[in-house]
Scaffold this motif. Structure first.
Motif, PDB file in Angstrom:
ATOM      1  N   PHE A 107       0.832  -1.205   0.000  1.00 22.64           N
ATOM      2  CA  PHE A 107       0.000   0.000   0.000  1.00 22.64           C
ATOM      3  C   PHE A 107       0.865   1.253   0.000  1.00 22.64           C
ATOM      4  O   PHE A 107       0.473   2.288   0.531  1.00 22.64           O
ATOM      5  N   CYS A 108       2.020   1.145  -0.626  1.00 23.74           N
ATOM      6  CA  CYS A 108       2.962   2.263  -0.631  1.00 23.74           C
ATOM      7  C   CYS A 108       2.858   3.129  -1.866  1.00 23.74           C
ATOM      8  O   CYS A 108       3.380   4.239  -1.880  1.00 23.74           O
ATOM      9  N   ARG A 110       0.349   4.345  -5.423  1.00 22.89           N
ATOM     10  CA  ARG A 110      -1.007   4.454  -5.957  1.00 22.89           C
ATOM     11  C   ARG A 110      -1.415   3.299  -6.868  1.00 22.89           C
ATOM     12  O   ARG A 110      -2.531   2.777  -6.731  1.00 22.89           O
ATOM     13  N   ILE A 113      -2.346   0.174  -4.868  1.00 17.25           N
ATOM     14  CA  ILE A 113      -3.546   0.412  -4.063  1.00 17.25           C
ATOM     15  C   ILE A 113      -4.796   0.342  -4.934  1.00 17.25           C
ATOM     16  O   ILE A 113      -5.776  -0.331  -4.606  1.00 17.25           O
ATOM     17  N   GLU A 140       6.284   5.911   1.091  1.00 18.34           N
ATOM     18  CA  GLU A 140       4.836   5.801   0.988  1.00 18.34           C
ATOM     19  C   GLU A 140       4.216   7.065   0.406  1.00 18.34           C
ATOM     20  O   GLU A 140       4.595   8.183   0.741  1.00 18.34           O
ATOM     21  N   GLU A 142       0.812   9.225   0.171  1.00 23.12           N
ATOM     22  CA  GLU A 142      -0.468   9.374   0.853  1.00 23.12           C
ATOM     23  C   GLU A 142      -1.603   9.092  -0.111  1.00 23.12           C
ATOM     24  O   GLU A 142      -1.691   9.692  -1.174  1.00 23.12           O
ATOM     25  N   ALA A 143      -2.461   8.143   0.246  1.00 24.06           N
ATOM     26  CA  ALA A 143      -3.479   7.686  -0.702  1.00 24.06           C
ATOM     27  C   ALA A 143      -4.892   7.822  -0.150  1.00 24.06           C
ATOM     28  O   ALA A 143      -5.809   7.245  -0.708  1.00 24.06           O
ATOM     29  N   ILE A 144      -5.096   8.586   0.898  1.00 21.43           N
ATOM     30  CA  ILE A 144      -6.442   8.691   1.457  1.00 21.43           C
ATOM     31  C   ILE A 144      -7.412   9.266   0.424  1.00 21.43           C
ATOM     32  O   ILE A 144      -8.583   8.887   0.381  1.00 21.43           O
ATOM     33  N   TYR A 147      -8.971   6.557  -1.745  1.00 21.95           N
ATOM     34  CA  TYR A 147     -10.058   5.827  -1.100  1.00 21.95           C
ATOM     35  C   TYR A 147     -11.339   6.672  -1.110  1.00 21.95           C
ATOM     36  O   TYR A 147     -12.428   6.186  -1.391  1.00 21.95           O
ATOM     37  N   ASN A 173      -1.713   4.210   4.832  1.00 21.08           N
ATOM     38  CA  ASN A 173      -2.491   3.616   3.743  1.00 21.08           C
ATOM     39  C   ASN A 173      -3.035   2.243   4.113  1.00 21.08           C
ATOM     40  O   ASN A 173      -4.125   1.853   3.688  1.00 21.08           O
ATOM     41  N   GLU A 174      -2.274   1.489   4.873  1.00 21.02           N
ATOM     42  CA  GLU A 174      -2.759   0.195   5.346  1.00 21.02           C
ATOM     43  C   GLU A 174      -3.950   0.385   6.275  1.00 21.02           C
ATOM     44  O   GLU A 174      -4.945  -0.352   6.197  1.00 21.02           O
ATOM     45  N   TYR A 176      -6.033   2.946   6.299  1.00 22.65           N
ATOM     46  CA  TYR A 176      -7.176   3.375   5.500  1.00 22.65           C
ATOM     47  C   TYR A 176      -7.865   2.168   4.881  1.00 22.65           C
ATOM     48  O   TYR A 176      -9.099   2.099   4.817  1.00 22.65           O
TER      49      TYR A 176
END
Length: 225
Positions: A107-108, A110, A113, A140, A142-144, A147, A173-174, A176
Motif C-alpha cells: 500500500f505504498c 497508488r 492500491i 509511501e 499518501e493515498a487517502i 479511497y 495507507n494500510e 485506511y
C-alpha cells in the motif's frame, strides 16, 4: 501437464486453453505473448507474472480468468517501481464466481492500491480475502484521497465474511484500507491482522486507532497477532 519450463526471449506467442482445465498456475517474469482462450471449467488460478504487471494489457489478461472461484495473484515485485506504471484501475469484467482471493501487494504506491481496490470492487460475491503485504520499506504515497474519491457501491465487499491481512506496518495507507473494509463489509465475521517485522508505530497505538473504526457488521471481530 503440471509444469512447463519456458526459456527464450518471449518472441513466440503462447496459447493457453483447454475445455476441461480446472486449475492453472503461471509463474513467470515476462508476458511471453500469452493468449488465453476459453477456459470454461477453470475453477482456480494462481498468477505470478513478475515484471509483466507493469506492461500494457494486464487488465485484459486477468479478465480472462473472470470465471474462477479462487484467485491467487501476485501484483507486487521489486523491479522496477510502479510510480510510472499501472496494474488495474478499471476492469471490463466482473468476477461473479470469485469466492476466495489471495493477493500479494503493498500500500505504498497508488497503482498497487488502486489495483487491489479494483479487484474488490469487481468481485461482488467474494467471501474470503487474504492479503499479504510484502513491503513496508518503500517511500509511501499518501493515498487517502484515492479511497475517498472512489465511487463505492452497496455491493462493495457485501458478501465478505473473513479477512486476513499479514505484514501490517501500521502505515497510514494500510490503516485506511482496514478502515474501508470494516466500514463496508456488512456480513464480516472475522478479521485477522498480523504485524510485520518492522512497523511505523507501536502495537498499542495501532490497536488504539483500530478501535475507533466503524464496523458495518455487528458481528465483526478483529484479532491481532
Amino acid at each position: 501437464m503440471s509444469l512447463v519450463n519456458i526459456r527464450g526471449d518471449g518472441s513466440n506467442e503462447w496459447v493457453i486453453g483447454g475445455p476441461s482445465l480446472r486449475s492453472l498456475t503461471i509463474i513467470c517474469d515476462a508476458s511471453y505473448n500469452w493468449r488465453i482462450t476459453d477456459l470454461p471449467c477453470l475453477d482456480e488460478a494462481n498468477i505470478n507474472m513478475g515484471n509483466y504487471v507493469i506492461s500494457g494489457g494486464f487488465e485484459g489478461f486477468i479478465a480472462r480468468f473472470a470465471q474462477v472461484r479462487k484467485l491467487i495473484l501476485h501484483t507486487h515485485h521489486p523491479l522496477p517501481r510502479l510510480t510510472n506504471g499501472y496494474l488495474m484501475e478499471t476492469l471490463q469484467c466482473t468476477f461473479n464466481n470469485l469466492k476466495s482471493l489471495v493477493i500479494w501487494t503493498h500500500f505504498c504506491e497508488r497503482p498497487a492500491i488502486l489495483s487491489t481496490i479494483c479487484l474488490l470492487a469487481n468481485a461482488p460475491n467474494l467471501e474470503e480475502l487474504d492479503v499479504a503485504i510484502d513491503s513496508i520499506e518503500l517511500d509511501e504515497t499518501e493515498a487517502i484521497a484515492e479511497y475517498r474519491n472512489t465511487q463505492w457501491t452497496d455491493a462493495f465487499c457485501a458478501n465478505l465474511q473473513a479477512v486476513i491481512i499479514k505484514g501490517i506496518g501500521w502505515l497510514p495507507n494500510e490503516m485506511y484500507f482496514i478502515e474501508l473494509i470494516l466500514s463496508k463489509a456488512i456480513v464480516l465475521r472475522t478479521m485477522y491482522l498480523r504485524r510485520a517485522r518492522l512497523s511505523s508505530k507501536s502495537n498499542e497505538d495501532g490497536l488504539r486507532e483500530l478501535m475507533t473504526y466503524r464496523r458495518a457488521s455487528p458481528h465483526a471481530q478483529v484479532f491481532f497477532n
